[in-house]
Write a protein that holds these residues in place. Sequence first.
Motif, PDB file in Angstrom:
ATOM      1  N   PHE A   1      45.083  40.680  29.938  1.00 40.87           N
ATOM      2  CA  PHE A   1      44.162  40.157  28.935  1.00 40.87           C
ATOM      3  C   PHE A   1      44.059  41.111  27.753  1.00 40.87           C
ATOM      4  O   PHE A   1      44.460  42.280  27.839  1.00 40.87           O
ATOM      5  CB  PHE A   1      42.773  39.936  29.539  1.00 40.87           C
ATOM      6  N   ASP A   2      43.466  40.600  26.669  1.00 46.10           N
ATOM      7  CA  ASP A   2      43.367  41.423  25.465  1.00 46.10           C
ATOM      8  C   ASP A   2      42.431  42.615  25.633  1.00 46.10           C
ATOM      9  O   ASP A   2      42.472  43.554  24.834  1.00 46.10           O
ATOM     10  CB  ASP A   2      42.943  40.579  24.259  1.00 46.10           C
ATOM     11  N   ASP A   3      41.577  42.606  26.682  1.00 45.65           N
ATOM     12  CA  ASP A   3      40.701  43.751  26.915  1.00 45.65           C
ATOM     13  C   ASP A   3      41.305  44.745  27.904  1.00 45.65           C
ATOM     14  O   ASP A   3      40.652  45.703  28.313  1.00 45.65           O
ATOM     15  CB  ASP A   3      39.333  43.284  27.416  1.00 45.65           C
ATOM     16  N   GLY A   4      42.569  44.515  28.324  1.00 46.95           N
ATOM     17  CA  GLY A   4      43.255  45.422  29.231  1.00 46.95           C
ATOM     18  C   GLY A   4      43.176  45.029  30.685  1.00 46.95           C
ATOM     19  O   GLY A   4      43.922  45.572  31.511  1.00 46.95           O
ATOM     20  N   ALA A   5      42.282  44.110  31.054  1.00 48.53           N
ATOM     21  CA  ALA A   5      42.178  43.665  32.443  1.00 48.53           C
ATOM     22  C   ALA A   5      43.415  42.860  32.832  1.00 48.53           C
ATOM     23  O   ALA A   5      44.119  42.320  31.966  1.00 48.53           O
ATOM     24  CB  ALA A   5      40.916  42.835  32.635  1.00 48.53           C
ATOM     25  N   GLU A   6      43.678  42.755  34.147  1.00 50.12           N
ATOM     26  CA  GLU A   6      44.871  42.065  34.622  1.00 50.12           C
ATOM     27  C   GLU A   6      44.548  41.180  35.815  1.00 50.12           C
ATOM     28  O   GLU A   6      43.616  41.452  36.576  1.00 50.12           O
ATOM     29  CB  GLU A   6      45.953  43.078  35.037  1.00 50.12           C
ATOM     30  N   ILE A   7      45.317  40.104  35.949  1.00 51.22           N
ATOM     31  CA  ILE A   7      45.337  39.307  37.165  1.00 51.22           C
ATOM     32  C   ILE A   7      46.794  39.005  37.482  1.00 51.22           C
ATOM     33  O   ILE A   7      47.665  39.099  36.612  1.00 51.22           O
ATOM     34  CB  ILE A   7      44.534  37.995  37.052  1.00 51.22           C
ATOM     35  N   ALA A   8      47.057  38.632  38.732  1.00 58.08           N
ATOM     36  CA  ALA A   8      48.434  38.348  39.149  1.00 58.08           C
ATOM     37  C   ALA A   8      48.474  37.011  39.881  1.00 58.08           C
ATOM     38  O   ALA A   8      47.452  36.511  40.358  1.00 58.08           O
ATOM     39  CB  ALA A   8      48.956  39.463  40.043  1.00 58.08           C
TER      40      ALA A   8
ATOM     41  N   LYS B   1      35.684  20.213  40.479  1.00 62.31           N
ATOM     42  CA  LYS B   1      35.431  19.511  41.740  1.00 62.31           C
ATOM     43  C   LYS B   1      36.438  19.915  42.812  1.00 62.31           C
ATOM     44  O   LYS B   1      36.092  20.099  43.984  1.00 62.31           O
ATOM     45  CB  LYS B   1      35.495  18.004  41.504  1.00 62.31           C
ATOM     46  N   PHE B   2      37.706  20.091  42.425  1.00 62.50           N
ATOM     47  CA  PHE B   2      38.744  20.434  43.395  1.00 62.50           C
ATOM     48  C   PHE B   2      38.832  21.938  43.656  1.00 62.50           C
ATOM     49  O   PHE B   2      39.665  22.386  44.447  1.00 62.50           O
ATOM     50  CB  PHE B   2      40.097  19.903  42.930  1.00 62.50           C
ATOM     51  N   GLY B   3      38.001  22.725  42.970  1.00 62.35           N
ATOM     52  CA  GLY B   3      37.950  24.151  43.279  1.00 62.35           C
ATOM     53  C   GLY B   3      38.685  25.065  42.328  1.00 62.35           C
ATOM     54  O   GLY B   3      38.800  26.269  42.594  1.00 62.35           O
ATOM     55  N   ALA B   4      39.197  24.540  41.207  1.00 59.35           N
ATOM     56  CA  ALA B   4      39.859  25.412  40.238  1.00 59.35           C
ATOM     57  C   ALA B   4      38.809  26.266  39.516  1.00 59.35           C
ATOM     58  O   ALA B   4      37.674  25.843  39.309  1.00 59.35           O
ATOM     59  CB  ALA B   4      40.630  24.585  39.217  1.00 59.35           C
ATOM     60  N   GLU B   5      39.194  27.474  39.143  1.00 59.04           N
ATOM     61  CA  GLU B   5      38.342  28.311  38.295  1.00 59.04           C
ATOM     62  C   GLU B   5      38.735  28.082  36.838  1.00 59.04           C
ATOM     63  O   GLU B   5      39.927  28.013  36.515  1.00 59.04           O
ATOM     64  CB  GLU B   5      38.523  29.793  38.629  1.00 59.04           C
ATOM     65  N   LEU B   6      37.737  27.962  35.963  1.00 56.38           N
ATOM     66  CA  LEU B   6      37.986  27.807  34.533  1.00 56.38           C
ATOM     67  C   LEU B   6      37.414  29.022  33.821  1.00 56.38           C
ATOM     68  O   LEU B   6      36.199  29.221  33.797  1.00 56.38           O
ATOM     69  CB  LEU B   6      37.345  26.530  33.995  1.00 56.38           C
ATOM     70  N   LEU B   7      38.281  29.835  33.271  1.00 54.83           N
ATOM     71  CA  LEU B   7      37.892  31.097  32.646  1.00 54.83           C
ATOM     72  C   LEU B   7      37.871  30.911  31.132  1.00 54.83           C
ATOM     73  O   LEU B   7      38.878  30.531  30.534  1.00 54.83           O
ATOM     74  CB  LEU B   7      38.893  32.188  33.036  1.00 54.83           C
ATOM     75  N   SER B   8      36.725  31.182  30.507  1.00 55.42           N
ATOM     76  CA  SER B   8      36.565  30.958  29.070  1.00 55.42           C
ATOM     77  C   SER B   8      36.631  32.259  28.281  1.00 55.42           C
ATOM     78  O   SER B   8      36.339  33.331  28.810  1.00 55.42           O
ATOM     79  CB  SER B   8      35.228  30.268  28.788  1.00 55.42           C
ATOM     80  N   THR B   9      36.986  32.138  27.014  1.00 57.60           N
ATOM     81  CA  THR B   9      37.021  33.228  26.025  1.00 57.60           C
ATOM     82  C   THR B   9      37.843  34.417  26.504  1.00 57.60           C
ATOM     83  O   THR B   9      37.522  35.562  26.200  1.00 57.60           O
ATOM     84  CB  THR B   9      35.594  33.698  25.656  1.00 57.60           C
TER      85      THR B   9
ATOM     86  N   VAL C   1      45.209  35.815  27.041  1.00 59.38           N
ATOM     87  CA  VAL C   1      46.319  36.494  27.708  1.00 59.38           C
ATOM     88  C   VAL C   1      47.273  37.005  26.632  1.00 59.38           C
ATOM     89  O   VAL C   1      47.707  36.259  25.763  1.00 59.38           O
ATOM     90  CB  VAL C   1      47.049  35.541  28.666  1.00 59.38           C
ATOM     91  N   VAL C   2      47.598  38.292  26.704  1.00 60.75           N
ATOM     92  CA  VAL C   2      48.465  38.897  25.683  1.00 60.75           C
ATOM     93  C   VAL C   2      49.732  39.510  26.279  1.00 60.75           C
ATOM     94  O   VAL C   2      50.578  40.002  25.540  1.00 60.75           O
ATOM     95  CB  VAL C   2      47.703  39.984  24.891  1.00 60.75           C
ATOM     96  N   GLY C   3      49.859  39.466  27.612  1.00 59.96           N
ATOM     97  CA  GLY C   3      51.049  40.046  28.225  1.00 59.96           C
ATOM     98  C   GLY C   3      51.415  39.353  29.519  1.00 59.96           C
ATOM     99  O   GLY C   3      50.542  38.930  30.282  1.00 59.96           O
TER     100      GLY C   3
ATOM    101  N   SER D   1      24.567  37.704  16.034  1.00 56.00           N
ATOM    102  CA  SER D   1      26.004  37.710  15.722  1.00 56.00           C
ATOM    103  C   SER D   1      26.837  37.955  16.980  1.00 56.00           C
ATOM    104  O   SER D   1      27.628  38.899  17.049  1.00 56.00           O
ATOM    105  CB  SER D   1      26.314  38.778  14.662  1.00 56.00           C
ATOM    106  N   PRO D   2      26.684  37.121  18.008  1.00 53.71           N
ATOM    107  CA  PRO D   2      27.388  37.370  19.269  1.00 53.71           C
ATOM    108  C   PRO D   2      28.886  37.128  19.161  1.00 53.71           C
ATOM    109  O   PRO D   2      29.345  36.315  18.347  1.00 53.71           O
ATOM    110  CB  PRO D   2      26.754  36.353  20.220  1.00 53.71           C
ATOM    111  N   THR D   3      29.633  37.845  19.988  1.00 47.35           N
ATOM    112  CA  THR D   3      31.050  37.534  20.140  1.00 47.35           C
ATOM    113  C   THR D   3      31.163  36.259  20.978  1.00 47.35           C
ATOM    114  O   THR D   3      30.199  35.833  21.622  1.00 47.35           O
ATOM    115  CB  THR D   3      31.797  38.665  20.852  1.00 47.35           C
ATOM    116  N   GLN D   4      32.354  35.657  20.989  1.00 41.82           N
ATOM    117  CA  GLN D   4      32.534  34.449  21.791  1.00 41.82           C
ATOM    118  C   GLN D   4      32.319  34.742  23.270  1.00 41.82           C
ATOM    119  O   GLN D   4      31.743  33.919  23.993  1.00 41.82           O
ATOM    120  CB  GLN D   4      33.928  33.866  21.560  1.00 41.82           C
ATOM    121  N   ALA D   5      32.762  35.904  23.736  1.00 45.85           N
ATOM    122  CA  ALA D   5      32.578  36.253  25.143  1.00 45.85           C
ATOM    123  C   ALA D   5      31.097  36.402  25.476  1.00 45.85           C
ATOM    124  O   ALA D   5      30.634  35.937  26.526  1.00 45.85           O
ATOM    125  CB  ALA D   5      33.329  37.541  25.470  1.00 45.85           C
TER     126      ALA D   5
END
Length: 552
Positions: free
Chosen positions: A320-327, A295-303, A306-308, A206-210
């Motif tokens: 993010f919904d787990d409290g982590a942040e990026i800028a 191919k061009f170097g973009a990062e694709l972050l899954s599961t 963003v909530v704020g 019963s895994p979570t999506q993450a």
Amino acid sequence: MANPVILTVDDDPVVSRAVARDLRRRYGERYRVIRAGSGPEALEALREIKLRGEQVALLLADHRMPGMTGIEFLEAAMDLFPAARRVLLTAYADTDAAIEAINVVDLDHYLLKPWHPPEEKLYPVVDGLLETWAATPDAAMAEIRVVGHRWSAPSFKVRDFLARNLIPYRWLLSDEPEGARLLAAAGATEADVPLVVTDEGKTLISPTQAELAGAVGLTVEPTTDFYDLVVIGGGPAGLGSAVYAASEGLRTILVERRATGGQAGQSSRIENYLGFPDGVSGAQLTDRARRQALKFGAELLSTREVVGLTEAGGARLLRFDDGAEIAAHTVVLATGVSYRVLAAPGASDFTGRGVFYGAVSTEAPSCVDQEVYIVGGANSAGQAAVYFSRYAAKVHLLVRGPDLTASMSRYLIDQIERSDRVVVHTHTEVVGAAGGDHLEQLTLCNSRTGERRTVDTSWLFVFIGAEPRTDWLDGVVTRDPRGFVVTGPDLVVDGKRPPGWSLSRDPYHLETSLPGVFAAGDVRSQSVKRVASAVGEGAMAVSLVHRYLEAQ
């Protein structure tokens, strides 16, 4: 496990030996090079490879072969090994056929004969294709097994997640011998499903999506905490932004809460997209765009959801919904829309157990010779009706209005009218759903006559309207009464800029009421709800991002 296969097909023995020789010379240590003299012979070899659980990395087929052309072979081979890269070997006179193959079989490349010297004309092409194949989750996770109940909503969510992320898997019922053996080996019971077993033998109950995303090789953590551009949403608009931004040197990350492609990625066939006269599936289009972005170097972050979003000086801070942040310096909102939930009594009880939102390709083979009901009158519903008509005995399209012309493209209406398996019911709504462990009956109502009737079915696919997922932006950017993000000139009312606007200029065309934050695609107020326009807005947003950054 045996080395992955490179399969070449050519009816000319001299050419066949020459191609295989050049491929073995460079790739023989890491790949098994197999050659066949005809399309049918090559397909038989692929079936044997499939049964042995081995992988195919590259298919290279000559175009002009008697009995089965190279295009026909590659089209058939896609059903067995959809992740394999595809190359057509052709003479200069047949380049039109090669261009056609780009649309028909999602061709990766075509090579003109002669291909000598291979160091210049063959190896650079094959190197790139093999690198792309090796980098896909499909190559790393070729034998994922999912054990679950047929009418289990959690089991459906796992299967749908894997399918939408183009991860191949094998579906096993928990009450069948092989499924029961896997449950026992994992120390689990039928109450614990879904069970996911990776090709390395790792088990997830019963895994979570993450958890599932991490196990199958998708990226779930950013590599740094600051970017030039964060794109929120992985539909056509978001992928368009990611491709153009990364190709122009911006440090770019795309954040997707479920799977790239959005609603378009679920489409069985998009036939009005520029450059694909024979149509292209949403999955194929998504796969191409995703590979381009990587191919061009973009990062694709899954599961990651963003909530704020807040302004932090010259930066834009995302939580993010787990409290982590990026800028980031800039943000593109491309979160798209989601289908509205069916309000009929009982319908919510069967979500994932007979009631599905969107075109769920994983369920189509189970609908063989059964009656399927689809709610909706726009293009997405029409595409689903045509798709499911290949499997179901009858497809019933339920439409509230008097006909399909108000919101469906003419080409889809024509296809539906030509099909003897699709029946359109106008002025009809679903007003009830009932069943046991899964959907068994629907109650339908004619809105003109008030007449109600009950039908037996286990399949209902819902495409009713669209709602933007923008509640988390309340008080951050200006939205219209329906929740769509207002941008550009629409923010300037009676010559006045939006409240809180801090710059001396008016907002750029796709810019929101928060400077440096742009919106593209379906989430934007007054946008054209089409794939092509979403991609165009995604690209346009990047040009405005550059203008914004240059002015800082």
